[in-house]
Design a protein around this motif. Sequence first.
Motif: not given
Length: 251
Positions: A85-88, A102-104, A139-140
């Motif tokens: 959903h855009g986070l990776t 890093g921003r996420v 990212h865990d």
Amino acid sequence: MIVAFTDLDDTLFQTLRKLPPGMEGLTPATLGRDGQPHSFCTPAQSALLAHFVDSGVTVIPVTGRDPAAMARVTLPFTSWQVLDHGLTILRPDGQVDAEWRGRVLEALSPLQEALEDCTVSISELAEALGCRLTRHTAHDTHFMTVFKHPDANAASLGRVQNALEDRLKSREHADLHVIANANNVSVLPRHLGKAEAVRYLRGQHFPHATLTLALGDSLSDLAFMNACDLAITPPGGQLLRTVSAAKLPQR
């Protein structure tokens, strides 16, 4: 350069259940966990993808699929990929984009308590209604909770959606929002998703694109579609169903 940012499921392909019986000329597009074809492109969808490839259009998937689910997509995507959903964001070499990661993580940290509150507070109702709860991570880190009904019971999903929205309002969780489709209801960050990822890619890696296209079928795709120059949506999707049902005055 032309760049097409495209949703996948129900935009570029779909399961047989969502296609007219007996449709011919289907092309397998994904594999199920059993390794067998699961979703298919119609001739029109295949023609669109072939046109993009032949015209040199850069095609970037923008999907809710996680890396494992994306690995079961058999279409030949060779550029950047927007997942979770855009986070990776995956680079063309398949590696996670470190700057976006890093921003996420920085944005997700203050949302953990609110996400858990929504998850726990609705879990008992969801279970009573026959919905399955799944925490999704990127990212865990927890970023989304999905409530899915095995029979896509609209009444049950509607009650879960209303309860989630009431919880967000009563606890003033303004940085979260609820999205829903025919199968599930999800709570996730309001200001961190597909649209932000597309804007990041446009600004950082495609600032000189002469045209950006957005393809999507659902209301949750609207934000990233509005981040592009032109939008394309398939007939029968949630977007067109919603517009068709709206009683808008003709001016």
